[in-house]
Design an enzyme around this catalytic site. Sequence first.
Site, short mmCIF file in Angstrom:
data_model
loop_
_atom_site.label_atom_id
_atom_site.label_comp_id
_atom_site.label_asym_id
_atom_site.label_seq_id
_atom_site.Cartn_x
_atom_site.Cartn_y
_atom_site.Cartn_z
N GLY A 46 72.11 52.53 -63.64
CA GLY A 46 71.39 52.92 -64.84
C GLY A 46 71.53 54.41 -65.08
O GLY A 46 71.88 55.15 -64.15
N GLN A 51 68.73 62.53 -68.09
CA GLN A 51 69.53 62.95 -66.93
C GLN A 51 70.79 63.72 -67.32
O GLN A 51 71.36 64.43 -66.51
CB GLN A 51 69.94 61.72 -66.09
CG GLN A 51 68.76 61.05 -65.41
CD GLN A 51 69.19 59.82 -64.66
OE1 GLN A 51 69.33 58.74 -65.25
NE2 GLN A 51 69.43 59.96 -63.37
N CYS A 92 68.36 57.53 -57.02
CA CYS A 92 68.47 58.11 -58.35
C CYS A 92 69.65 59.08 -58.36
O CYS A 92 69.80 59.88 -57.45
CB CYS A 92 67.18 58.84 -58.71
SG CYS A 92 67.20 59.58 -60.36
N LEU A 93 70.44 58.99 -59.41
CA LEU A 93 71.60 59.89 -59.52
C LEU A 93 71.15 61.35 -59.64
O LEU A 93 71.93 62.25 -59.34
CB LEU A 93 72.45 59.49 -60.74
CG LEU A 93 73.09 58.10 -60.65
CD1 LEU A 93 73.74 57.74 -61.98
CD2 LEU A 93 74.11 58.04 -59.51
N HIS A 134 62.29 52.48 -64.04
CA HIS A 134 62.81 53.75 -63.49
C HIS A 134 63.41 54.62 -64.62
O HIS A 134 63.15 55.83 -64.68
CB HIS A 134 63.84 53.42 -62.41
CG HIS A 134 64.61 54.58 -61.84
ND1 HIS A 134 64.53 54.95 -60.51
CD2 HIS A 134 65.49 55.44 -62.40
CE1 HIS A 134 65.31 56.00 -60.30
NE2 HIS A 134 65.93 56.31 -61.42
N GLU A 135 64.16 53.97 -65.50
CA GLU A 135 64.81 54.72 -66.60
C GLU A 135 63.80 55.19 -67.65
O GLU A 135 63.91 56.31 -68.16
CB GLU A 135 65.89 53.87 -67.27
CG GLU A 135 67.00 53.32 -66.37
CD GLU A 135 67.66 54.34 -65.49
OE1 GLU A 135 67.56 55.55 -65.76
OE2 GLU A 135 68.27 53.93 -64.48
N HIS A 138 62.22 58.27 -66.59
CA HIS A 138 63.03 59.47 -66.88
C HIS A 138 62.76 59.99 -68.28
O HIS A 138 62.64 61.20 -68.49
CB HIS A 138 64.53 59.15 -66.79
CG HIS A 138 65.10 59.21 -65.40
ND1 HIS A 138 65.07 60.33 -64.61
CD2 HIS A 138 65.76 58.27 -64.67
CE1 HIS A 138 65.67 60.08 -63.46
NE2 HIS A 138 66.11 58.83 -63.46
O1 GNR Z 1 71.92 53.82 -59.44
C1 GNR Z 1 70.70 53.67 -59.37
N1 GNR Z 1 70.19 52.76 -58.50
C2 GNR Z 1 68.87 52.38 -58.47
C3 GNR Z 1 68.42 51.66 -57.36
C4 GNR Z 1 67.12 51.23 -57.30
C5 GNR Z 1 66.26 51.53 -58.32
C6 GNR Z 1 66.66 52.25 -59.42
C7 GNR Z 1 67.97 52.67 -59.49
S1 GNR Z 1 68.51 53.57 -60.88
C8 GNR Z 1 69.80 54.50 -60.20
C9 GNR Z 1 70.53 55.28 -61.26
C10 GNR Z 1 69.60 56.29 -61.86
O2 GNR Z 1 69.28 57.32 -61.34
N2 GNR Z 1 69.06 55.99 -63.01
O3 GNR Z 1 68.16 56.81 -63.55
NI NI Z 2 67.22 57.85 -61.91
#
Ligand code: GNR
Ligand code: NI
Length: 168
Positions: A46, A51, A92-93, A134-135, A138
């Site tokens: 995601g 980001q 998270c990236l 999660h997104e 952000h």
């Molecule tokens: O790549 C991602 N893996 C992930 C694993 C578990 C819960 C959420 C994520 S999202 C993350 C990519 C990211 O940072 N998205 O904002």
């Molecule tokens: Ni993230």
Amino acid sequence: MSLLTILEFPDPRLRTKAQPVTEFDSALSSLIDDMIETMYQAQGIGLAATQVNVHQRLLVIDVSENHDTPQVFINPTFTIVDEELNDYDEGCLSVPGFYETVSRPRKIHVTAQDRNGETFELEAEGILATCIQHEIDHLDGKLFVDYLSNLKRQRIRSKLEKEHRKSA
Ligand code: GNR
Ligand code: NI
């Protein structure tokens, strides 16, 4: 298409609250394509516009096995369908190298628009439900490390700041 730079914690720009998308034009479509390319290149499932330092309510997700089914969510909102919490080891990236368990509602109902501005709805559970939440966090300036203890978050911050100094 072009790859976008992903901001990393504790960059204060990750705390910006994103504004609704109002123009469904070719610039938006290009941004979406660049975000999808950037997500795949970074091997993420995601990516939220926040980001990549674009503060509009837009995110892309691909939780498919073959990484060939990107989903686009514009101006997404959700309601909780099942209060039961699901624990997921999140990464998270924008917080590279760290994984911690986060509890979130396991089933949600999502309303969003696609790149043409058409509204759609879906029910999500499992990893898709976790990822959408999660997104959307952000887009509201929130990171998964905010759910951890102050001590854990502080440790992650120190380690990443050290790495950023090394590569600066
Ligand atoms: O790549 C991602 N893996 C992930 C694993 C578990 C819960 C959420 C994520 S999202 C993350 C990519 C990211 O940072 N998205 O904002
Ligand atoms: Ni993230």
